[in-house]
Scaffold this motif. Structure first.
Motif, short mmCIF file in Angstrom:
data_model
loop_
_atom_site.label_atom_id
_atom_site.label_comp_id
_atom_site.label_asym_id
_atom_site.label_seq_id
_atom_site.Cartn_x
_atom_site.Cartn_y
_atom_site.Cartn_z
N THR A 106 0.86 -1.19 0.00
CA THR A 106 0.00 0.00 0.00
C THR A 106 0.89 1.23 0.00
O THR A 106 2.06 1.18 0.38
CB THR A 106 -0.93 0.05 1.23
N GLY A 107 0.33 2.33 -0.43
CA GLY A 107 1.09 3.57 -0.43
C GLY A 107 0.18 4.78 -0.49
O GLY A 107 -1.02 4.67 -0.74
N LEU A 108 0.79 5.91 -0.25
CA LEU A 108 0.10 7.19 -0.29
C LEU A 108 1.02 8.14 -1.05
O LEU A 108 2.12 8.43 -0.61
CB LEU A 108 -0.11 7.68 1.14
N ASN A 109 0.59 8.56 -2.23
CA ASN A 109 1.40 9.42 -3.08
C ASN A 109 0.71 10.77 -3.27
O ASN A 109 -0.51 10.86 -3.21
CB ASN A 109 1.60 8.79 -4.45
N MET A 110 1.53 11.79 -3.54
CA MET A 110 0.98 13.11 -3.81
C MET A 110 1.55 13.61 -5.14
O MET A 110 2.73 13.40 -5.43
CB MET A 110 1.33 14.09 -2.69
N TYR A 111 0.70 14.25 -5.91
CA TYR A 111 1.06 14.76 -7.23
C TYR A 111 0.65 16.22 -7.35
O TYR A 111 -0.42 16.60 -6.86
CB TYR A 111 0.36 13.96 -8.33
N ARG A 112 1.49 17.00 -8.01
CA ARG A 112 1.10 18.37 -8.39
C ARG A 112 0.77 18.32 -9.87
O ARG A 112 1.58 17.87 -10.69
CB ARG A 112 2.21 19.38 -8.11
N VAL A 113 -0.45 18.75 -10.20
CA VAL A 113 -0.97 18.65 -11.56
C VAL A 113 -1.37 20.04 -12.04
O VAL A 113 -2.03 20.78 -11.33
CB VAL A 113 -2.20 17.70 -11.60
N SER A 114 -1.00 20.35 -13.27
CA SER A 114 -1.41 21.62 -13.88
C SER A 114 -1.48 21.43 -15.39
O SER A 114 -0.62 20.77 -15.98
CB SER A 114 -0.40 22.72 -13.53
N GLY A 115 -2.52 21.97 -15.99
CA GLY A 115 -2.66 21.90 -17.43
C GLY A 115 -2.76 20.49 -17.97
O GLY A 115 -2.30 20.22 -19.07
N GLY A 116 -3.29 19.58 -17.17
CA GLY A 116 -3.44 18.20 -17.61
C GLY A 116 -2.18 17.36 -17.53
O GLY A 116 -2.13 16.25 -18.05
N LYS A 117 -1.15 17.89 -16.85
CA LYS A 117 0.13 17.18 -16.74
C LYS A 117 0.57 17.08 -15.28
O LYS A 117 0.38 18.01 -14.49
CB LYS A 117 1.24 17.90 -17.52
N ASP A 120 4.98 17.29 -10.47
CA ASP A 120 5.77 16.84 -9.32
C ASP A 120 5.11 15.62 -8.72
O ASP A 120 3.88 15.47 -8.78
CB ASP A 120 5.84 17.92 -8.23
N SER A 121 5.93 14.75 -8.09
CA SER A 121 5.37 13.62 -7.36
C SER A 121 6.20 13.33 -6.12
O SER A 121 7.41 13.58 -6.09
CB SER A 121 5.29 12.37 -8.26
N TRP A 122 5.51 12.83 -5.11
CA TRP A 122 6.10 12.40 -3.84
C TRP A 122 5.51 11.02 -3.57
O TRP A 122 4.29 10.86 -3.51
CB TRP A 122 5.75 13.36 -2.72
N ILE A 123 6.37 10.02 -3.40
CA ILE A 123 5.94 8.63 -3.31
C ILE A 123 6.23 8.11 -1.89
O ILE A 123 7.33 8.27 -1.38
CB ILE A 123 6.71 7.75 -4.32
N SER A 124 5.24 7.44 -1.29
CA SER A 124 5.43 6.85 0.02
C SER A 124 4.83 5.45 0.02
O SER A 124 3.61 5.29 -0.12
CB SER A 124 4.76 7.72 1.09
N VAL A 125 5.69 4.44 0.19
CA VAL A 125 5.26 3.04 0.21
C VAL A 125 5.38 2.54 1.64
O VAL A 125 6.32 2.90 2.36
CB VAL A 125 6.14 2.19 -0.72
#
Length: 143
Positions: A106-117, A120-125
């Protein structure tokens, strides 16, 4: 629907597409939704090529691989995803030799999204999963 809720809804849809690309091991799909300037703040696998390499490693290591999004939460340009993945560990995964055992993480990830792209990403497993696999491998080697 307000512009803010439309933006967060669109951003969540981009992240859903990301997980679909992971499930399908779709390098071309990553190129459509991950910015070339994307920065992976956790593993250093930047841009669409970084996502493609990570997905390839997972699919090579785990047969019957499946990843499921459990929760998506969005605020402004950030989307947080809680996920669950399963498979059978039949190939090398970094320093872990195949155990031929079912795998679950399992994991909890965070993404920064702009303009459909994804920018940035931060991954936590869950680290317990990796430690359990390492213990199983050590037991096989010493058993």
């Amino acid at each position: 629907m307000s512009a803010d809720s439309e933006d967060t809804s669109e951003n969540k849809q981009v992240v859903r597409k990301l997980y679909d690309c992971i499930q399908r091991n779709d390098a071309a799909g990553f190129a459509q939704i991950v910015a070339e300037s994307h920065t992976d703040h956790s593993n250093g696998r930047n841009g669409p090529a970084g996502f493609a390499a990570a997905a390839e490693n997972i699919h090579r290591a785990y047969s019957d691989f499946h990843i499921e999004l459990r929760t998506l939460v969005a605020s402004d340009d950030l989307v947080v995803a809680q996920w669950h993945e399963t498979g059978v560990h039949t190939g090398q995964f970094f320093n872990l030799k195949p155990t031929n055992k079912p795998f679950e993480s399992t994991g909890l990830n965070m993404y920064r999204v702009s303009g459909g792209k994804i920018l940035d990403s931060w991954i936590s497993v869950d680290p317990r999963t990796i430690r359990a696999q390492q213990a199983a491998q050590a037991a096989l080697e010493n058993g």
